[in-house]
Motif scaffolding. Structure first.
Motif, PDB file in Angstrom:
ATOM      1  N   ALA A   1      -4.605  48.381  33.971  1.00  0.00           N
ATOM      2  CA  ALA A   1      -4.987  48.534  32.571  1.00  0.00           C
ATOM      3  C   ALA A   1      -6.401  49.101  32.556  1.00  0.00           C
ATOM      4  N   LEU A   2      -6.668  50.026  31.655  1.00  0.00           N
ATOM      5  CA  LEU A   2      -7.956  50.717  31.632  1.00  0.00           C
ATOM      6  C   LEU A   2      -8.679  50.532  30.307  1.00  0.00           C
ATOM      7  N   CYS A   3      -9.991  50.567  30.365  1.00  0.00           N
ATOM      8  CA  CYS A   3     -10.842  50.686  29.189  1.00  0.00           C
ATOM      9  C   CYS A   3     -11.785  51.852  29.462  1.00  0.00           C
ATOM     10  N   ASN A   4     -11.500  52.991  28.858  1.00  0.00           N
ATOM     11  CA  ASN A   4     -12.285  54.200  29.062  1.00  0.00           C
ATOM     12  C   ASN A   4     -13.341  54.274  27.967  1.00  0.00           C
TER      13      ASN A   4
ATOM     14  N   LEU B   1      -8.238  52.336  25.144  1.00  0.00           N
ATOM     15  CA  LEU B   1      -7.371  51.618  26.071  1.00  0.00           C
ATOM     16  C   LEU B   1      -6.385  52.573  26.725  1.00  0.00           C
ATOM     17  N   GLY B   2      -5.966  52.224  27.938  1.00  0.00           N
ATOM     18  CA  GLY B   2      -5.023  53.061  28.651  1.00  0.00           C
ATOM     19  C   GLY B   2      -4.370  52.324  29.803  1.00  0.00           C
ATOM     20  N   PHE B   3      -3.521  53.037  30.513  1.00  0.00           N
ATOM     21  CA  PHE B   3      -2.810  52.506  31.672  1.00  0.00           C
ATOM     22  C   PHE B   3      -2.827  53.547  32.775  1.00  0.00           C
ATOM     23  N   ALA B   4      -2.780  53.079  34.014  1.00  0.00           N
ATOM     24  CA  ALA B   4      -2.766  53.986  35.161  1.00  0.00           C
ATOM     25  C   ALA B   4      -1.683  53.555  36.132  1.00  0.00           C
ATOM     26  N   GLY B   5      -1.120  54.521  36.828  1.00  0.00           N
ATOM     27  CA  GLY B   5      -0.153  54.259  37.882  1.00  0.00           C
ATOM     28  C   GLY B   5      -0.451  55.182  39.045  1.00  0.00           C
ATOM     29  N   GLU B   6      -0.214  54.722  40.264  1.00  0.00           N
ATOM     30  CA  GLU B   6      -0.505  55.537  41.440  1.00  0.00           C
ATOM     31  C   GLU B   6       0.470  55.209  42.566  1.00  0.00           C
ATOM     32  N   VAL B   7       0.700  56.185  43.428  1.00  0.00           N
ATOM     33  CA  VAL B   7       1.461  56.008  44.660  1.00  0.00           C
ATOM     34  C   VAL B   7       0.676  56.694  45.766  1.00  0.00           C
ATOM     35  N   GLY B   8       0.786  56.162  46.987  1.00  0.00           N
ATOM     36  CA  GLY B   8       0.027  56.754  48.074  1.00  0.00           C
ATOM     37  C   GLY B   8       0.522  56.348  49.446  1.00  0.00           C
TER      38      GLY B   8
ATOM     39  N   GLU C   1      -3.315  58.765  34.701  1.00  0.00           N
ATOM     40  CA  GLU C   1      -4.014  57.858  33.789  1.00  0.00           C
ATOM     41  C   GLU C   1      -3.712  58.290  32.359  1.00  0.00           C
ATOM     42  N   TRP C   2      -3.035  57.420  31.610  1.00  0.00           N
ATOM     43  CA  TRP C   2      -2.787  57.668  30.196  1.00  0.00           C
ATOM     44  C   TRP C   2      -3.830  56.890  29.419  1.00  0.00           C
ATOM     45  N   ILE C   3      -4.638  57.613  28.646  1.00  0.00           N
ATOM     46  CA  ILE C   3      -5.700  56.995  27.851  1.00  0.00           C
ATOM     47  C   ILE C   3      -5.506  57.423  26.406  1.00  0.00           C
ATOM     48  N   ASP C   4      -5.518  56.459  25.512  1.00  0.00           N
ATOM     49  CA  ASP C   4      -5.313  56.705  24.089  1.00  0.00           C
ATOM     50  C   ASP C   4      -6.356  57.686  23.571  1.00  0.00           C
ATOM     51  N   GLY C   5      -5.914  58.770  22.964  1.00  0.00           N
ATOM     52  CA  GLY C   5      -6.831  59.756  22.395  1.00  0.00           C
ATOM     53  C   GLY C   5      -7.319  59.333  21.016  1.00  0.00           C
ATOM     54  N   PHE C   6      -8.209  60.129  20.442  1.00  0.00           N
ATOM     55  CA  PHE C   6      -8.655  59.843  19.083  1.00  0.00           C
ATOM     56  C   PHE C   6      -9.066  61.125  18.384  1.00  0.00           C
ATOM     57  N   ASP C   7      -9.160  61.059  17.061  1.00  0.00           N
ATOM     58  CA  ASP C   7      -9.527  62.188  16.211  1.00  0.00           C
ATOM     59  C   ASP C   7     -10.964  62.018  15.754  1.00  0.00           C
ATOM     60  N   VAL C   8     -11.653  63.150  15.617  1.00  0.00           N
ATOM     61  CA  VAL C   8     -12.995  63.147  15.055  1.00  0.00           C
ATOM     62  C   VAL C   8     -13.078  64.322  14.080  1.00  0.00           C
ATOM     63  N   SER C   9     -13.786  64.134  12.977  1.00  0.00           N
ATOM     64  CA  SER C   9     -13.910  65.218  12.003  1.00  0.00           C
ATOM     65  C   SER C   9     -15.290  65.183  11.359  1.00  0.00           C
TER      66      SER C   9
END
Length: 96
Positions: free
Chosen positions: A17-20, A40-47, A65-73
């Motif tokens: 779980a991520l906090c960017n 907030l986001g989530f990450a997954g990895e294989v190696g 890494e999937w991180i929730d985007g946002f809008d700015v205006s």
């Protein structure tokens, strides 16, 4: 999660779980907007990890890494910010 493929090679996968913390400055002519948010986001990895000796190894991994985007205006102009990314890594591992 890790799996010993053979004596010298491990395969692994993980999730997190991520906090960017994102800082976005947006200027349009005489207007400006600035925001700092924890997205907030989530990450997954294989190696793979190759053990060359008892204390030295090499690894290679790929993840997303999937991180929730946002809008700015500001000033009638709107922008979308997306911080999601593909991550490819390789390196040397020392165990002690």
């Amino acid at each position: 999660v890790s799996w010993r493929v053979c004596r010298w090679l491990d395969a692994y996968a993980g999730a997190a779980a991520l906090c960017n913390i994102a800082a976005l400055d947006f200027d349009v002519g005489a207007r400006a907007s600035s925001e700092t948010q924890c997205r907030l986001g989530f990450a997954g990895e294989v190696g793979l990890m190759a053990h060359l000796t008892d204390s030295l190894g090499l690894y290679a991994e790929v993840g997303y890494e999937w991180i929730d985007g946002f809008d700015v205006s500001t000033g009638g102009v709107r922008a979308d910010a997306d911080f999601s990314s593909l991550v490819v890594s390789a390196g040397v591992c020392f165990r002690f």
